[in-house]
Design a protein around this motif. Sequence first.
Motif, PDB file in Angstrom:
ATOM      1  N   ASN A 210      52.541  34.361   9.534  1.00  0.00           N
ATOM      2  CA  ASN A 210      53.607  34.453  10.282  1.00  0.00           C
ATOM      3  C   ASN A 210      52.165  34.410  12.414  1.00  0.00           C
ATOM      4  OD1 ASN A 210      51.996  36.986  11.066  1.00  0.00           O
ATOM      5  ND2 ASN A 210      54.036  37.966  10.595  1.00  0.00           N
ATOM      6  N   GLN A 211      52.889  34.925  13.576  1.00  0.00           N
ATOM      7  CA  GLN A 211      51.895  35.379  14.609  1.00  0.00           C
ATOM      8  C   GLN A 211      52.571  36.428  15.137  1.00  0.00           C
ATOM      9  OE1 GLN A 211      54.501  32.046  15.421  1.00  0.00           O
ATOM     10  NE2 GLN A 211      52.959  31.183  13.529  1.00  0.00           N
ATOM     11  N   LEU A 212      51.249  37.213  15.522  1.00  0.00           N
ATOM     12  CA  LEU A 212      51.800  38.511  15.946  1.00  0.00           C
ATOM     13  C   LEU A 212      50.850  38.327  17.364  1.00  0.00           C
ATOM     14  CD1 LEU A 212      48.882  40.405  14.534  1.00  0.00           C
ATOM     15  CD2 LEU A 212      50.070  39.591  12.369  1.00  0.00           C
ATOM     16  N   TYR A 213      51.285  39.831  17.292  1.00  0.00           N
ATOM     17  CA  TYR A 213      50.658  40.741  18.956  1.00  0.00           C
ATOM     18  C   TYR A 213      50.132  41.751  18.488  1.00  0.00           C
ATOM     19  CZ  TYR A 213      50.333  43.310  22.951  1.00  0.00           C
ATOM     20  OH  TYR A 213      50.162  44.224  23.959  1.00  0.00           O
ATOM     21  N   LYS A 214      48.823  41.974  18.829  1.00  0.00           N
ATOM     22  CA  LYS A 214      47.682  42.865  18.809  1.00  0.00           C
ATOM     23  C   LYS A 214      47.796  44.265  19.756  1.00  0.00           C
ATOM     24  CE  LYS A 214      45.855  43.306  13.738  1.00  0.00           C
ATOM     25  NZ  LYS A 214      44.918  42.795  12.873  1.00  0.00           N
TER      26      LYS A 214
ATOM     27  N   LEU B 153      38.224  46.287  22.087  1.00  0.00           N
ATOM     28  CA  LEU B 153      39.598  45.074  21.219  1.00  0.00           C
ATOM     29  C   LEU B 153      39.980  45.559  22.360  1.00  0.00           C
ATOM     30  CD1 LEU B 153      38.658  44.902  17.662  1.00  0.00           C
ATOM     31  CD2 LEU B 153      37.414  44.513  19.970  1.00  0.00           C
ATOM     32  N   ASP B 154      40.443  44.602  23.516  1.00  0.00           N
ATOM     33  CA  ASP B 154      41.285  43.738  24.028  1.00  0.00           C
ATOM     34  C   ASP B 154      43.061  43.240  23.748  1.00  0.00           C
ATOM     35  OD1 ASP B 154      40.301  44.398  26.202  1.00  0.00           O
ATOM     36  OD2 ASP B 154      39.117  42.795  27.036  1.00  0.00           O
ATOM     37  N   GLU B 155      44.109  43.364  23.649  1.00  0.00           N
ATOM     38  CA  GLU B 155      44.951  43.042  23.635  1.00  0.00           C
ATOM     39  C   GLU B 155      44.592  41.240  23.139  1.00  0.00           C
ATOM     40  OE1 GLU B 155      48.657  42.979  25.655  1.00  0.00           O
ATOM     41  OE2 GLU B 155      47.809  42.838  27.508  1.00  0.00           O
ATOM     42  N   ALA B 156      45.287  41.019  22.059  1.00  0.00           N
ATOM     43  CA  ALA B 156      45.933  39.638  21.909  1.00  0.00           C
ATOM     44  C   ALA B 156      46.775  39.014  20.915  1.00  0.00           C
ATOM     45  CB  ALA B 156      44.516  38.962  21.708  1.00  0.00           C
ATOM     46  N   PHE B 157      47.111  38.174  21.121  1.00  0.00           N
ATOM     47  CA  PHE B 157      48.371  37.523  19.664  1.00  0.00           C
ATOM     48  C   PHE B 157      47.309  36.147  18.502  1.00  0.00           C
ATOM     49  CE2 PHE B 157      50.391  37.385  23.630  1.00  0.00           C
ATOM     50  CZ  PHE B 157      51.314  38.017  22.986  1.00  0.00           C
ATOM     51  N   PHE B 158      47.936  36.426  17.627  1.00  0.00           N
ATOM     52  CA  PHE B 158      47.280  36.019  16.401  1.00  0.00           C
ATOM     53  C   PHE B 158      48.245  35.193  15.642  1.00  0.00           C
ATOM     54  CE2 PHE B 158      44.575  39.631  17.143  1.00  0.00           C
ATOM     55  CZ  PHE B 158      43.024  40.095  17.438  1.00  0.00           C
ATOM     56  N   TYR B 159      47.123  33.963  15.354  1.00  0.00           N
ATOM     57  CA  TYR B 159      47.623  33.215  14.254  1.00  0.00           C
ATOM     58  C   TYR B 159      47.641  34.044  12.443  1.00  0.00           C
ATOM     59  CZ  TYR B 159      50.331  28.937  12.154  1.00  0.00           C
ATOM     60  OH  TYR B 159      50.761  28.891  11.534  1.00  0.00           O
ATOM     61  N   SER B 160      48.210  34.215  12.072  1.00  0.00           N
ATOM     62  CA  SER B 160      48.082  34.676  10.552  1.00  0.00           C
ATOM     63  C   SER B 160      48.505  33.938   9.343  1.00  0.00           C
ATOM     64  CB  SER B 160      49.142  36.220  10.626  1.00  0.00           C
ATOM     65  OG  SER B 160      48.610  36.899   9.160  1.00  0.00           O
TER      66      SER B 160
ATOM     67  N   GLU C 224      42.391  34.397  16.475  1.00  0.00           N
ATOM     68  CA  GLU C 224      42.918  34.398  17.970  1.00  0.00           C
ATOM     69  C   GLU C 224      43.592  33.146  18.262  1.00  0.00           C
ATOM     70  OE1 GLU C 224      41.853  36.903  21.975  1.00  0.00           O
ATOM     71  OE2 GLU C 224      40.004  36.851  20.819  1.00  0.00           O
ATOM     72  N   TRP C 225      44.516  33.812  18.757  1.00  0.00           N
ATOM     73  CA  TRP C 225      45.965  32.378  19.688  1.00  0.00           C
ATOM     74  C   TRP C 225      45.916  32.926  21.076  1.00  0.00           C
ATOM     75  CZ3 TRP C 225      48.418  27.878  17.310  1.00  0.00           C
ATOM     76  CH2 TRP C 225      48.612  27.692  16.041  1.00  0.00           C
ATOM     77  N   LYS C 226      46.425  31.976  22.385  1.00  0.00           N
ATOM     78  CA  LYS C 226      47.361  32.546  23.600  1.00  0.00           C
ATOM     79  C   LYS C 226      48.120  32.375  23.555  1.00  0.00           C
ATOM     80  CE  LYS C 226      44.807  28.590  25.864  1.00  0.00           C
ATOM     81  NZ  LYS C 226      43.210  27.695  26.515  1.00  0.00           N
TER      82      LYS C 226
END
Length: 366
Positions: A10-14, A89-96, A153-155
């Motif tokens: 999935n793609q997720l937000y942290k 760590l800054d907020e970021a989106f990730f591809y998992s 990390e993705w944007k």
Amino acid sequence: MGRMFINKLNQLYKPKRILYYTEVSEEDIHAFYKGKVPQCIEEYTNAFGTYDYPGVFFIQDLQKEVIGIEYRPNDTRIQYPTQLKSIELDEAFFYSIEIDDDVEINFPFIKNLFSQIAKEDNAHRPYSDLCIKEDAKVISVFHSYKKNRILHEWKLYEDRAVHVVNDNFKNFEKEVLFKSAFTDVITGEYNWNHLEAFLEVPADKNITDYAFAHFDIKQFRVINEAYGHIAANKVLKNVVDAMEKADFVYASARCHNDNFAMLLKDMPQEELTQKLQDFFEQLSVLEEDPFYKVYYKCGVVPMQRAMLSGNRVADVAKVAQSLCTNRKGTEIIFYTDKMHDDISWGNYIKAYVETAIEQDEFLVYL
């Protein structure tokens, strides 16, 4: 080792978080990829306020790999580790993704892997779009039962969710609103709301009569969990493509989850059965694993009963569909009036039994 299978999860937000970490050797990292976590980190697994499990982190600002665990910051209820180093760590989106733990992992391998994934998957989502972040500040790896889960990390480059969560309906054009109401966001297929209009006034589309089918995918959850949601979504899209191309389908819809419905041209039962068997057979192959067969449970309502049922025909089709089993193989069951009579009688008996028990009228003879 055979061909590497990549489970695109999935793609997720942290959100903004604190990484508590320990510096480790290359041997410690290789051991982690096999499931061995340093004790000073492992003791915090599943602690209150942690965002994920212990992992190996490639941190751009540290210029090295560390093993650590992420925490929600500034929460007085949390007992933060005191003997570990930390970095915000800054907020970021990730591809998992997930791969077997017998695959050797290193930083160049991960970069190359996600570079290929970015070419194949544009991470388009219903309300936002992501793309790979070439200068990723954080890449992490988490181990769990013979698998390594990798987050790159993705944007975020397009955010439509902001209009939804803030009720900014003026930002949506009429075409967008129509698609939201009548199409499925994953496959692009029409949804049940759209198909129901055909059932209410079929003459608007020059349909005089029709049979009806409702079906789902057997063990769809297995596909989703074992091969990932991207593979599962591909199965859904293949079904949609097949429905749109089928010459015996007037109209179709993805109703919800793995459930679909079709208005069918009327024909003798033997002919329709063969059409449906051929239809499902072409959809039986899972691209990610040619040894896995995809099977279906289908309930069919013949033309006469379909016309009499009107916009309640899906309920009738589900009755036939419910008689399918979970055994291997696709099953196609046609609705009959006997099914209706049996179910009605069964419901009557169940209702009477409950009343008889309440009124002390229920007798058992041995």
